[in-house]
Design a protein around this motif. Structure first.
Motif, mmCIF file in Angstrom:
data_model
loop_
_atom_site.group_PDB
_atom_site.id
_atom_site.type_symbol
_atom_site.label_atom_id
_atom_site.label_comp_id
_atom_site.label_asym_id
_atom_site.label_seq_id
_atom_site.Cartn_x
_atom_site.Cartn_y
_atom_site.Cartn_z
ATOM 1 N N ARG A 67 -17.579 2.523 7.056
ATOM 2 C CA ARG A 67 -16.889 3.657 6.449
ATOM 3 C C ARG A 67 -17.194 3.528 4.965
ATOM 4 N NH1 ARG A 67 -10.390 4.201 7.147
ATOM 5 N NH2 ARG A 67 -10.479 2.692 5.460
ATOM 6 N N VAL A 93 0.854 -1.191 0.000
ATOM 7 C CA VAL A 93 0.000 0.000 0.000
ATOM 8 C C VAL A 93 0.896 1.250 0.000
ATOM 9 C CG1 VAL A 93 -1.830 1.227 1.219
ATOM 10 C CG2 VAL A 93 -1.822 -1.280 1.179
ATOM 11 N N ASN A 100 -5.375 -6.143 6.409
ATOM 12 C CA ASN A 100 -4.369 -5.071 6.439
ATOM 13 C C ASN A 100 -3.147 -5.615 7.188
ATOM 14 O OD1 ASN A 100 -5.442 -5.236 8.986
ATOM 15 N ND2 ASN A 100 -6.095 -3.109 9.119
ATOM 16 N N SER A 101 -2.200 -4.751 7.524
ATOM 17 C CA SER A 101 -0.984 -5.254 8.191
ATOM 18 C C SER A 101 -1.312 -6.030 9.466
ATOM 19 C CB SER A 101 -0.051 -4.098 8.568
ATOM 20 O OG SER A 101 0.438 -3.463 7.428
ATOM 21 N N LYS A 111 -0.339 4.542 -0.763
ATOM 22 C CA LYS A 111 -1.099 5.804 -0.710
ATOM 23 C C LYS A 111 -0.364 6.820 0.173
ATOM 24 C CE LYS A 111 -3.868 3.919 3.050
ATOM 25 N NZ LYS A 111 -4.860 4.398 3.981
ATOM 26 N N TYR A 115 1.417 5.694 11.975
ATOM 27 C CA TYR A 115 1.009 6.167 10.645
ATOM 28 C C TYR A 115 1.047 7.693 10.588
ATOM 29 C CZ TYR A 115 -1.636 1.644 10.557
ATOM 30 O OH TYR A 115 -2.035 0.343 10.630
ATOM 31 N N HIS A 134 -12.607 -4.372 4.678
ATOM 32 C CA HIS A 134 -11.564 -3.773 5.527
ATOM 33 C C HIS A 134 -11.995 -3.865 6.988
ATOM 34 C CE1 HIS A 134 -8.010 -1.376 6.100
ATOM 35 N NE2 HIS A 134 -8.640 -0.302 6.509
ATOM 36 N N ARG A 140 -3.085 -6.931 2.191
ATOM 37 C CA ARG A 140 -2.719 -5.537 1.897
ATOM 38 C C ARG A 140 -1.812 -5.022 3.015
ATOM 39 N NH1 ARG A 140 -8.477 -5.385 1.427
ATOM 40 N NH2 ARG A 140 -8.614 -3.957 3.192
ATOM 41 N N GLY A 141 -0.558 -4.886 2.706
ATOM 42 C CA GLY A 141 0.412 -4.457 3.713
ATOM 43 C C GLY A 141 0.750 -2.989 3.542
ATOM 44 N N GLY A 142 0.325 -2.187 4.490
ATOM 45 C CA GLY A 142 0.663 -0.767 4.471
ATOM 46 C C GLY A 142 1.775 -0.493 5.466
ATOM 47 N N ILE A 143 1.388 -0.153 6.679
ATOM 48 C CA ILE A 143 2.348 0.336 7.675
ATOM 49 C C ILE A 143 3.501 -0.648 7.913
ATOM 50 C CG2 ILE A 143 1.134 -0.554 9.737
ATOM 51 C CD1 ILE A 143 2.632 2.965 9.522
ATOM 52 N N TRP A 194 -9.052 2.967 -4.094
ATOM 53 C CA TRP A 194 -10.321 2.635 -3.445
ATOM 54 C C TRP A 194 -11.141 3.790 -2.910
ATOM 55 C CZ3 TRP A 194 -5.925 -0.312 -1.478
ATOM 56 C CH2 TRP A 194 -5.272 0.311 -0.410
ATOM 57 N N TRP A 226 -13.645 -7.419 -1.770
ATOM 58 C CA TRP A 226 -12.780 -7.112 -0.628
ATOM 59 C C TRP A 226 -13.524 -6.371 0.453
ATOM 60 C CZ3 TRP A 226 -10.756 -1.962 0.340
ATOM 61 C CH2 TRP A 226 -11.264 -1.002 -0.530
ATOM 62 N N TYR A 239 3.063 6.450 2.520
ATOM 63 C CA TYR A 239 3.074 6.716 3.965
ATOM 64 C C TYR A 239 4.187 7.714 4.311
ATOM 65 C CZ TYR A 239 -0.213 2.829 4.908
ATOM 66 O OH TYR A 239 -1.314 2.001 4.949
HETATM 67 C C1 LIG Z 1 -8.506 -0.102 2.472
HETATM 68 C C2 LIG Z 1 -7.165 -0.196 3.079
HETATM 69 N N1 LIG Z 1 -6.464 -1.321 2.959
HETATM 70 C C3 LIG Z 1 -5.248 -1.471 3.496
HETATM 71 C C4 LIG Z 1 -4.674 -0.454 4.200
HETATM 72 C C5 LIG Z 1 -3.331 -0.669 4.803
HETATM 73 O O1 LIG Z 1 -3.454 -0.702 6.187
HETATM 74 P P1 LIG Z 1 -2.178 -0.908 7.091
HETATM 75 O O2 LIG Z 1 -1.339 0.297 6.856
HETATM 76 O O3 LIG Z 1 -2.738 -0.934 8.469
HETATM 77 O O4 LIG Z 1 -1.541 -2.145 6.665
HETATM 78 C C6 LIG Z 1 -5.364 0.753 4.361
HETATM 79 C C7 LIG Z 1 -4.770 1.832 5.128
HETATM 80 O O5 LIG Z 1 -5.365 2.561 5.840
HETATM 81 C C8 LIG Z 1 -6.643 0.885 3.781
HETATM 82 O O6 LIG Z 1 -7.337 2.018 3.891
#
Ligand SMILES: Cc1ncc(COP(=O)(O)O)c(C=O)c1O
Length: 375
Positions: free
Chosen positions: A133, A33, A205-206, A35, A357, A165, A221-224, A81, A163, A39
């Motif tokens: 949300r 991720v 998510n993470s 966006k 974050y 969340h 979906r790996g963000g942080i 998204w 999908w 980060y």
């Molecule tokens: C829809 C969605 N998926 C995945 C993520 C990634 O989340 P994380 O950073 O907690 O892994 C986010 C981040 O906010 C998100 O909005």
């Protein structure tokens, strides 16, 4: 001349985190991720580092971010998204961007744009499984799925994914997690009954990736965590490497007597004769003003706390009788695995009652990003 302050981003750390996340998720494909400018780490370098580490998808909040990835020549599947009215949906279809569809109006817009442009839109339907949300509410799920199925038959749309969340994945064991998984399973059954065969189903998510194997489905979906930070306070993930170091050269030091009030409002008063160091980073650079008398800083080889009010462009640290010269670095946060005693973004989050974050995404534009390593 080197800048006096920098957010140094270790791209090898991001690549290694991506590999680690894939391993921890039992080989489930990883969406990195990226966006919010990756980060705060820089979207394009972060995206390339994630792909080098085995991420086979990239995720952005907005279409404009995804288009930037495409313009930079990144060809892996990308999903966006959040699609408010007026977003460049048609351009996204032409750029093969997967559109996370959260309601009927957006689906209709995608269908309309695909018909006009003669393309096949890639759509990932989002079920609201309880976050309340984005996402299609339970009551609207069947009609939205039916409309998507009809458009797929017409050949103007492909439902590539389904999908959802989580609301509380960062609180392992929270009852909402199980409840959301149940709703997601039900949503998937409805999709299957409608004759749709999405390539990917995903909800993790993470935090879920790290703690909940049953939430892996076809993609995580790996963000942080991609940036080396853990979303669950106190949860240790051996091998995860914080990618960003925020540091600044000390601008000056001075000796002051006992009883000296320091910075705006004199919210810190020296107890004895002492030395003060001025660090030229402030709230305009993303150092929260709430870090007044709280934010940890590594300076002169020792961990200290900001003395007094964080100003727009600067803050002060009481270094007592240590010898620190102007030009030496003060480190606000980084990777303690590389720099002994460095505070982490998680430490900052903890003292400020927020999440890591927010610490890394708010670093201001005035702070140059410097990159080390990378593909
Ligand atoms: C829809 C969605 N998926 C995945 C993520 C990634 O989340 P994380 O950073 O907690 O892994 C986010 C981040 O906010 C998100 O909005």
């Amino acid at each position: 001349m080197a800048p006096f302050a920098h957010a140094r981003v270790n791209l090898d750390a991001i690549t290694s985190n991506a590999r680690l996340l894939r391993e921890l998720a039992g080989g489930t494909p990883l969406m990195g991720v990226v966006k919010a400018d990756g980060y705060g780490h820089g979207m394009l370098p972060a995206a390339r580092a994630l792909v080098a580490g085995g991420a086979t998808w990239l995720g952005t909040a907005f279409i404009k971010e995804a288009l930037e990835l495409r313009r930079a020549g990144i060809t892996v599947p990308v999903m966006s998204w959040i699609i408010p009215p007026g977003e460049p949906v048609g351009e996204a279809i032409e750029a093969d961007i997967d559109l996370g569809v959260s309601d009927r109006a957006v689906l209709d817009e995608v269908i309309d744009q695909a018909r006009r442009r003669g393309g096949v839109a890639r759509v990932q339907l989002k079920a609201d499984s309880g976050l309340n949300r984005g996402g299609v509410a339970r009551a609207d799920w069947e009609p939205v799925v039916a409309a998507a199925a009809l458009a797929e038959e017409e050949g103007i749309l492909k439902v590539t994914g389904v999908w959802s969340h989580f609301a509380c994945a960062d609180e392992p064991g929270h009852p909402s997690i199980r409840a959301q998984l149940d709703v997601f399973h039900e949503a998937l059954e409805i999709v299957e009954k409608a004759g749709l065969r999405p390539e990917v189903r995903h909800i993790a998510n993470s935090a879920a990736l790290l703690t909940l194997p049953e939430a892996r489905f076809d993609l995580v979906r790996g963000g942080i965590a991609s940036y080396g930070l853990c979303p669950i306070p106190g949860f240790d993930v051996p091998g995860l490497r914080p990618a960003m170091t925020l540091a600044s050269k000390v601008a000056l030091t001075k000796r002051v007597p006992a009883g000296s009030g320091v910075s705006y409002g004199h919210r810190y008063v020296t107890e004895s004769e002492t030395s003060l160091a001025l660090v030229p980073l402030g709230y305009a650079d993303g150092v929260p003003r709430a870090a007044t008398n709280k934010g940890p800083v590594l300076i002169g080889g020792r961990r200290r706390i900001i003395a007094g009010t964080v100003c727009m462009d600067q803050f002060v640290v009481d270094i007592e009788n240590d010898t620190v010269a102007a030009g030496e670095y003060a480190v606000l946060f980084g990777d303690p695995g590389e720099l002994t005693d460095a505070p982490t973004a998680e430490d900052w989050a903890e003292v400020l009652d927020t999440i890591p974050y927010e610490i890394v995404t708010r670093i201001g534009a005035r702070v140059p990003r410097e990159y080390v390593g990378g593909p």
